[in-house]
Design a protein around this motif. Structure first.
Motif, PDB file in Angstrom:
ATOM      1  N   LEU A   5      -1.633  -1.084  -9.843  1.00 30.23           N
ATOM      2  CA  LEU A   5      -0.404  -1.113  -9.059  1.00 30.23           C
ATOM      3  C   LEU A   5      -0.616  -0.476  -7.687  1.00 30.23           C
ATOM      4  CD1 LEU A   5       2.216  -0.132 -11.791  1.00 30.23           C
ATOM      5  CD2 LEU A   5       1.653  -2.411 -10.958  1.00 30.23           C
ATOM      6  N   LYS A   6      -1.355   0.620  -7.670  1.00 35.37           N
ATOM      7  CA  LYS A   6      -1.645   1.304  -6.409  1.00 35.37           C
ATOM      8  C   LYS A   6      -2.454   0.418  -5.481  1.00 35.37           C
ATOM      9  CE  LYS A   6      -3.612   5.616  -4.637  1.00 35.37           C
ATOM     10  NZ  LYS A   6      -4.330   6.877  -4.994  1.00 35.37           N
ATOM     11  N   ALA A   7      -3.382  -0.356  -6.064  1.00 34.64           N
ATOM     12  CA  ALA A   7      -4.215  -1.240  -5.250  1.00 34.64           C
ATOM     13  C   ALA A   7      -3.398  -2.345  -4.590  1.00 34.64           C
ATOM     14  CB  ALA A   7      -5.317  -1.854  -6.113  1.00 34.64           C
ATOM     15  N   GLY A   8      -2.262  -2.687  -5.191  1.00 35.61           N
ATOM     16  CA  GLY A   8      -1.431  -3.747  -4.630  1.00 35.61           C
ATOM     17  C   GLY A   8      -0.590  -3.330  -3.453  1.00 35.61           C
ATOM     18  N   THR A 117       9.900 -13.481  -6.336  1.00 35.53           N
ATOM     19  CA  THR A 117       8.664 -12.741  -6.645  1.00 35.53           C
ATOM     20  C   THR A 117       7.402 -13.430  -6.107  1.00 35.53           C
ATOM     21  OG1 THR A 117       8.840 -13.672  -8.901  1.00 35.53           O
ATOM     22  CG2 THR A 117       9.453 -11.365  -8.599  1.00 35.53           C
ATOM     23  N   PRO A 118       7.279 -14.760  -6.142  1.00 31.29           N
ATOM     24  CA  PRO A 118       6.107 -15.363  -5.484  1.00 31.29           C
ATOM     25  C   PRO A 118       6.099 -15.112  -3.974  1.00 31.29           C
ATOM     26  CG  PRO A 118       7.163 -16.951  -6.941  1.00 31.29           C
ATOM     27  CD  PRO A 118       8.093 -15.800  -6.808  1.00 31.29           C
ATOM     28  N   LEU A 119       7.305 -15.064  -3.378  1.00 31.70           N
ATOM     29  CA  LEU A 119       7.381 -14.792  -1.939  1.00 31.70           C
ATOM     30  C   LEU A 119       6.962 -13.358  -1.635  1.00 31.70           C
ATOM     31  CD1 LEU A 119      10.750 -16.583  -1.081  1.00 31.70           C
ATOM     32  CD2 LEU A 119       8.412 -17.454  -0.838  1.00 31.70           C
ATOM     33  N   LEU A 120       7.360 -12.432  -2.518  1.00 36.77           N
ATOM     34  CA  LEU A 120       6.899 -11.053  -2.349  1.00 36.77           C
ATOM     35  C   LEU A 120       5.377 -10.974  -2.477  1.00 36.77           C
ATOM     36  CD1 LEU A 120       9.629  -9.143  -4.398  1.00 36.77           C
ATOM     37  CD2 LEU A 120       9.296  -9.086  -1.913  1.00 36.77           C
ATOM     38  N   GLY A 121       4.833 -11.729  -3.447  1.00 40.12           N
ATOM     39  CA  GLY A 121       3.384 -11.769  -3.602  1.00 40.12           C
ATOM     40  C   GLY A 121       2.698 -12.360  -2.384  1.00 40.12           C
ATOM     41  N   LEU A 122       3.291 -13.408  -1.831  1.00 38.04           N
ATOM     42  CA  LEU A 122       2.734 -14.024  -0.627  1.00 38.04           C
ATOM     43  C   LEU A 122       2.792 -13.064   0.556  1.00 38.04           C
ATOM     44  CD1 LEU A 122       1.608 -16.495   0.844  1.00 38.04           C
ATOM     45  CD2 LEU A 122       3.960 -17.269   1.189  1.00 38.04           C
ATOM     46  N   LEU A 123       3.915 -12.336   0.658  1.00 36.04           N
ATOM     47  CA  LEU A 123       4.030 -11.348   1.729  1.00 36.04           C
ATOM     48  C   LEU A 123       2.962 -10.260   1.572  1.00 36.04           C
ATOM     49  CD1 LEU A 123       5.504 -10.179   4.166  1.00 36.04           C
ATOM     50  CD2 LEU A 123       7.108  -9.076   2.585  1.00 36.04           C
ATOM     51  N   GLY A 124       2.718  -9.852   0.330  1.00 40.95           N
ATOM     52  CA  GLY A 124       1.664  -8.879   0.079  1.00 40.95           C
ATOM     53  C   GLY A 124       0.299  -9.417   0.465  1.00 40.95           C
ATOM     54  N   THR A 125       0.092 -10.703   0.222  1.00 45.35           N
ATOM     55  CA  THR A 125      -1.172 -11.327   0.621  1.00 45.35           C
ATOM     56  C   THR A 125      -1.350 -11.293   2.133  1.00 45.35           C
ATOM     57  OG1 THR A 125      -1.107 -12.815  -1.284  1.00 45.35           O
ATOM     58  CG2 THR A 125      -2.500 -13.472   0.553  1.00 45.35           C
ATOM     59  N   GLY A 128      -2.025  -7.740   3.244  1.00 40.18           N
ATOM     60  CA  GLY A 128      -3.392  -7.365   2.903  1.00 40.18           C
ATOM     61  C   GLY A 128      -4.411  -7.979   3.842  1.00 40.18           C
ATOM     62  N   MET A 129      -4.226  -9.242   4.190  1.00 37.70           N
ATOM     63  CA  MET A 129      -5.166  -9.900   5.089  1.00 37.70           C
ATOM     64  C   MET A 129      -5.056  -9.350   6.516  1.00 37.70           C
ATOM     65  SD  MET A 129      -6.792 -11.649   3.025  1.00 37.70           S
ATOM     66  CE  MET A 129      -7.915 -12.327   4.263  1.00 37.70           C
ATOM     67  N   ILE A 130      -3.836  -8.971   6.917  1.00 37.65           N
ATOM     68  CA  ILE A 130      -3.684  -8.340   8.230  1.00 37.65           C
ATOM     69  C   ILE A 130      -4.490  -7.046   8.274  1.00 37.65           C
ATOM     70  CG2 ILE A 130      -2.035  -7.131   9.723  1.00 37.65           C
ATOM     71  CD1 ILE A 130       0.042  -9.237   8.935  1.00 37.65           C
ATOM     72  N   LYS A 131      -4.431  -6.285   7.182  1.00 40.34           N
ATOM     73  CA  LYS A 131      -5.208  -5.033   7.126  1.00 40.34           C
ATOM     74  C   LYS A 131      -6.707  -5.314   7.201  1.00 40.34           C
ATOM     75  CE  LYS A 131      -1.885  -2.241   4.515  1.00 40.34           C
ATOM     76  NZ  LYS A 131      -1.650  -1.499   3.250  1.00 40.34           N
ATOM     77  N   VAL A 132      -7.135  -6.380   6.531  1.00 41.74           N
ATOM     78  CA  VAL A 132      -8.554  -6.743   6.563  1.00 41.74           C
ATOM     79  C   VAL A 132      -8.992  -7.050   7.987  1.00 41.74           C
ATOM     80  CG1 VAL A 132     -10.247  -8.480   5.869  1.00 41.74           C
ATOM     81  CG2 VAL A 132      -8.650  -7.548   4.183  1.00 41.74           C
ATOM     82  N   PHE A 133      -8.229  -7.883   8.680  1.00 46.77           N
ATOM     83  CA  PHE A 133      -8.619  -8.272  10.041  1.00 46.77           C
ATOM     84  C   PHE A 133      -8.489  -7.103  11.019  1.00 46.77           C
ATOM     85  CE2 PHE A 133      -7.608 -12.604   8.395  1.00 46.77           C
ATOM     86  CZ  PHE A 133      -8.866 -13.142   8.587  1.00 46.77           C
ATOM     87  N   ALA A 134      -7.501  -6.233  10.784  1.00 46.68           N
ATOM     88  CA  ALA A 134      -7.375  -5.055  11.639  1.00 46.68           C
ATOM     89  C   ALA A 134      -8.566  -4.133  11.458  1.00 46.68           C
ATOM     90  CB  ALA A 134      -6.077  -4.319  11.313  1.00 46.68           C
ATOM     91  N   LEU A 155      -4.867  -9.947  -3.127  1.00 44.69           N
ATOM     92  CA  LEU A 155      -4.982 -10.672  -4.390  1.00 44.69           C
ATOM     93  C   LEU A 155      -4.067 -10.091  -5.465  1.00 44.69           C
ATOM     94  CD1 LEU A 155      -8.858 -11.188  -4.510  1.00 44.69           C
ATOM     95  CD2 LEU A 155      -7.098 -12.820  -3.813  1.00 44.69           C
ATOM     96  N   MET A 156      -3.924  -8.764  -5.502  1.00 43.26           N
ATOM     97  CA  MET A 156      -3.126  -8.116  -6.538  1.00 43.26           C
ATOM     98  C   MET A 156      -1.651  -8.491  -6.429  1.00 43.26           C
ATOM     99  SD  MET A 156      -3.156  -6.304  -9.194  1.00 43.26           S
ATOM    100  CE  MET A 156      -4.878  -5.797  -9.057  1.00 43.26           C
ATOM    101  N   THR A 157      -1.103  -8.469  -5.224  1.00 45.25           N
ATOM    102  CA  THR A 157       0.307  -8.799  -5.072  1.00 45.25           C
ATOM    103  C   THR A 157       0.578 -10.269  -5.399  1.00 45.25           C
ATOM    104  OG1 THR A 157      -0.090  -9.147  -2.703  1.00 45.25           O
ATOM    105  CG2 THR A 157       0.787  -7.015  -3.368  1.00 45.25           C
ATOM    106  N   THR A 158      -0.343 -11.135  -5.028  1.00 42.34           N
ATOM    107  CA  THR A 158      -0.174 -12.554  -5.362  1.00 42.34           C
ATOM    108  C   THR A 158      -0.159 -12.761  -6.867  1.00 42.34           C
ATOM    109  OG1 THR A 158      -1.294 -13.226  -3.326  1.00 42.34           O
ATOM    110  CG2 THR A 158      -1.131 -14.866  -5.078  1.00 42.34           C
TER     111      THR A 158
END
Length: 208
Positions: A5-8, A117-125, A128-134, A155-158
């Motif tokens: 959960l923390k990883a998400g 909930t899928p939209l929340l997962g997509l938002l988490g994705t 997460g990707m913004i953090k990766v590119f930053a 991946l976890m939130t998705t």
């Protein structure tokens, strides 16, 4: 589990809340929409026996009304049967609309959970990707640990969002079908009752 959960990230919080709400609604609806509760076995046969033996009184009408949602609808019609067919039908329809509203209780929130909930997962994705590119912009692509953290969050939130949405959607469709089936049975019994009370149909106690 806590580490997952923390990883998400922060968006796991609303997803977890949605999962708890969905589970609570599913369990409550399974209990409330049992056919044995909505239309107890034998209720119609007993009602037909009361009508045939002219043994239907105010006390038994109150017992019928308190017995189940179907009993409420039928008792409402019987209480107004003396005012004519149309008034009896209107009273049945009015009570049935309230009963149907109660049977469909919490189904809209369950459908909403299945949608968001899928939209929340997509938002988490996306987060997460913004953090990766930053991280790549500031430290380059060599910091594997930092990059893996952002990818794990994505991946976890998705996965979490889909894990909540899929069973919620299945349960929502299932309960909608169950309510439809219960309402059809209720309508058929109400039509039979109107026809029997106003002399358009004979009572068939054995087939009730």
């Amino acid at each position: 589990m806590f580490e997952l959960l923390k990883a998400g990230g922060i968006l796991m919080v609303p997803i977890v809340i949605c999962s708890i709400l969905a589970l609570a609604i599913i369990l409550e609806r399974f209990w409330t929409l049992r056919p044995s509760r909505v239309a107890p076995p034998g209720i119609m046969a007993e009602l037909w026996r009361w009508i045939k033996s002219k043994d239907l009184n105010a006390r038994k009408l109150k017992a019928l009304q308190a017995s189940s949602p179907t009993g409420r609808v039928l008792a409402s019609g019987l209480m107004n049967a003396k005012h004519g067919r149309e008034v009896m039908k209107e009273s049945i329809e009015h009570e049935a609309s309230q009963v149907i509203h109660e049977l469909e209780r919490f189904l809209n929130p369950l459908g909403t959970i299945a949608t968001i909930t899928p939209l929340l997962g997509l938002l988490g994705t996306v987060v997460g990707m913004i953090k990766v590119f930053a991280e790549m912009e500031f430290t380059g692509a060599g910091n594997a640990q930092a990059l893996s953290g952002g990818i794990a969050e994505a991946l976890m939130t998705t996965a979490a969002g889909l894990s909540v949405a899929i069973p919620a959607l299945i349960a929502h469709r299932y309960f909608i079908r169950r309510v439809d089936a219960l309402v059809v049975d209720m309508e058929q019994e109400a039509i039979r009752l109107v026809e029997v009370v106003h002399g358009d149909r004979e009572i068939d106690v054995e087939g009730a």
